[in-house]
Design a protein around this motif. Sequence first.
Motif, short mmCIF file in Angstrom:
data_model
loop_
_atom_site.label_atom_id
_atom_site.label_comp_id
_atom_site.label_asym_id
_atom_site.label_seq_id
_atom_site.Cartn_x
_atom_site.Cartn_y
_atom_site.Cartn_z
N TYR A 49 0.84 -1.21 0.00
CA TYR A 49 0.00 0.00 0.00
C TYR A 49 0.87 1.25 0.00
O TYR A 49 0.59 2.22 -0.73
CB TYR A 49 -0.92 0.01 1.22
CG TYR A 49 -1.51 1.36 1.53
CD1 TYR A 49 -2.27 2.04 0.58
CD2 TYR A 49 -1.29 1.97 2.76
CE1 TYR A 49 -2.79 3.30 0.86
CE2 TYR A 49 -1.81 3.22 3.04
CZ TYR A 49 -2.56 3.88 2.09
OH TYR A 49 -3.07 5.13 2.35
N GLY A 50 1.95 1.24 0.80
CA GLY A 50 2.84 2.40 0.85
C GLY A 50 3.48 2.71 -0.49
O GLY A 50 3.63 3.87 -0.87
N VAL A 51 3.86 1.65 -1.21
CA VAL A 51 4.47 1.84 -2.54
C VAL A 51 3.45 2.47 -3.50
O VAL A 51 3.76 3.41 -4.24
CB VAL A 51 4.98 0.50 -3.10
CG1 VAL A 51 5.38 0.65 -4.56
CG2 VAL A 51 6.15 -0.01 -2.28
N ILE A 52 2.23 1.93 -3.49
CA ILE A 52 1.18 2.47 -4.37
C ILE A 52 0.88 3.93 -4.02
O ILE A 52 0.79 4.79 -4.91
CB ILE A 52 -0.10 1.62 -4.27
CG1 ILE A 52 0.16 0.21 -4.81
CG2 ILE A 52 -1.25 2.27 -5.04
CD1 ILE A 52 -0.99 -0.76 -4.60
N GLU A 53 0.76 4.20 -2.73
CA GLU A 53 0.49 5.57 -2.29
C GLU A 53 1.62 6.51 -2.69
O GLU A 53 1.39 7.63 -3.17
CB GLU A 53 0.30 5.61 -0.78
CG GLU A 53 -0.02 7.01 -0.24
CD GLU A 53 -0.05 7.06 1.26
OE1 GLU A 53 -0.70 7.97 1.82
OE2 GLU A 53 0.60 6.21 1.91
N ALA A 54 2.87 6.05 -2.51
CA ALA A 54 4.02 6.87 -2.85
C ALA A 54 4.05 7.19 -4.35
O ALA A 54 4.40 8.32 -4.75
CB ALA A 54 5.31 6.17 -2.42
#
Length: 236
Positions: free
Chosen positions: A104-109
Motif C-alpha cells: 500500500y505504501g508503494v502504491i500511495e508513494a
Amino acid sequence: MKAEEIRARARENLKQIPKKTYMPMGLLLVVANLVPNIVDQATDSKSGAGADVVFFVLEVAAALLSANGYIFFDRWRGKLQEGEEEPNAWCGLTGRHIGRLFIYGVIEALIIGTVTVAIAAVVVGSAIPQVPLAVSLALLVLLLALLVWIELRLSFVVYVIDDDIQSGRQRSVWAEIGAGWKLTKGRCWKLLCLNLSFFGWFLLAVCTLGILGIWLYPYYDLALAEAYELSRENKY
C-alpha cells in the motif's frame, strides 16, 4: 457528526487508556516522525547513495510505525466501546500487516509522488516568461487541491487492511485501497475539517519540539479511528 463531537469522543477514550500505555506509543510516533527529517537535514550537504538509502529506510520505518499507531488506537477504541481484546503495542506490525502495508505504501508513494512531481514542474514553469503567471498559479492550486483530496480519500485504507486481517478476509491490497476510497466518498469535507481542527495542536507540538506530540498523536489517532468507525456505520 461534527469534528468537535469526534474530538470529544476521542478525548473521552484517551482518558480511559492508561498513560503508561498510550504515552510510550505517543513518544514512539513522535520519534518516528522526527528522526527522518533530522537525518535528512543532517545529510543535506552530503551526496551519495548511502545517505539516500538511510533516509529511505527511515521513511519506510516511520510509515510502518505510524500505521501501527493507527491500528493500535483503533483497536483500543474497539476495546473501550465494544469490549474487544486489549491490543499489544505491535499489533499493526505482524507479518501479515507489514506485507500489505508495504505494498500500500508503494502504491500511495507512486500516486502522491506523481502529483508532487507535477507540482514541482509547475513551480519551475512559473519562472519561464512564456508561461502566464495566472495560468501557473491556477494550475498549482488545482494540483495542490488534488494532492489534499487524494490524501483524504486514502484516510481509511490502513483500517480496512487491519479489518481484513482480523476477519480473515482475503482480497488484494488494491481492493482494500478501493474499499477505503469508497468509504470516504462524500466525506472528504468532513475529514478535511477534522484534520484542520488539529492544525493548531500540531503547531504547538512543533513549538514544544515534539513533546506535546506524546499526547497529541494518540488523541489524533483515536479521532481518526472514531471517524472511520462512524463512516462504516454510515453515521458520519
